[in-house]
Design a protein around this motif. Structure first.
Motif, PDB file in Angstrom:
ATOM      1  N   ARG A 164      43.578 124.251  66.804  1.00  0.00           N
ATOM      2  CA  ARG A 164      43.088 125.648  66.742  1.00  0.00           C
ATOM      3  C   ARG A 164      42.964 126.208  65.333  1.00  0.00           C
ATOM      4  N   ASP A 210      36.853 125.380  65.353  1.00  0.00           N
ATOM      5  CA  ASP A 210      36.373 126.563  66.060  1.00  0.00           C
ATOM      6  C   ASP A 210      37.263 126.852  67.275  1.00  0.00           C
ATOM      7  N   ARG A 211      37.884 127.993  67.261  1.00  0.00           N
ATOM      8  CA  ARG A 211      38.851 128.385  68.306  1.00  0.00           C
ATOM      9  C   ARG A 211      38.191 128.425  69.695  1.00  0.00           C
ATOM     10  N   ARG A 212      36.943 128.890  69.761  1.00  0.00           N
ATOM     11  CA  ARG A 212      36.252 128.970  71.057  1.00  0.00           C
ATOM     12  C   ARG A 212      36.031 127.589  71.651  1.00  0.00           C
ATOM     13  N   LEU A 213      35.699 126.626  70.808  1.00  0.00           N
ATOM     14  CA  LEU A 213      35.513 125.255  71.285  1.00  0.00           C
ATOM     15  C   LEU A 213      36.831 124.717  71.843  1.00  0.00           C
ATOM     16  N   ASP A 250      39.495 126.367  72.910  1.00  0.00           N
ATOM     17  CA  ASP A 250      39.873 127.083  74.137  1.00  0.00           C
ATOM     18  C   ASP A 250      39.058 126.588  75.334  1.00  0.00           C
ATOM     19  N   SER A 251      37.773 126.358  75.133  1.00  0.00           N
ATOM     20  CA  SER A 251      36.907 125.888  76.198  1.00  0.00           C
ATOM     21  C   SER A 251      37.335 124.494  76.670  1.00  0.00           C
ATOM     22  N   GLN A 267      40.558 124.667  78.670  1.00  0.00           N
ATOM     23  CA  GLN A 267      40.329 125.183  80.020  1.00  0.00           C
ATOM     24  C   GLN A 267      39.704 124.141  80.928  1.00  0.00           C
TER      25      GLN A 267
END
Length: 115
Positions: free
Chosen positions: A98, A102-105, A107-108, A111
């Protein structure tokens, strides 16, 4: 050569990667050494497109090949397949990325791993 982690997720674009600290690489090395062999039935094979797991390079981890693939509850260590049945190693490595990627990558991807 430092230990590195590559997220094998993109086709036609460079896969994100980052270098692991020596301390973290040592902890990961010890964790992997404690994993049991996988069952002969095997785990999930990586898909042809999308997230295909992690490629971990641990050049200083005695007893293991320098490059390992982690996906679907398994760690491919050369001819040996080790069980990470709860995918804890995969989750821990992604979570540790993280601050570097890229934090969004991240996190995705986290999930997408079933609990």
């Amino acid at each position: 050569m430092p230990a590195t982690l590559v997220i094998d997720a993109f086709s036609g674009l460079p896969n994100p990667q980052w270098a692991l600290s020596a301390e973290f690489a040592g902890q990961i090395c010890e964790f992997i050494r404690m994993l049991p062999p996988a069952s002969p039935a095997g785990g999930l094979p990586p898909p042809g497109l999308g997230y295909r797991g992690l490629i971990l390079t641990l050049p200083d981890c005695e007893g293991l090949p320098a490059t390992l693939r982690i996906f679907g509850g398994q760690v491919e260590a050369g001819a040996r397949i080790l069980a990470d049945t709860d995918r804890q190693l995969e989750r821990d490595l992604l979570a540790a990325a993280r601050p570097h990627l890229d934090r969004r990558l991240i996190d995705s991807l986290l999930q997408s791993i079933p609990e």
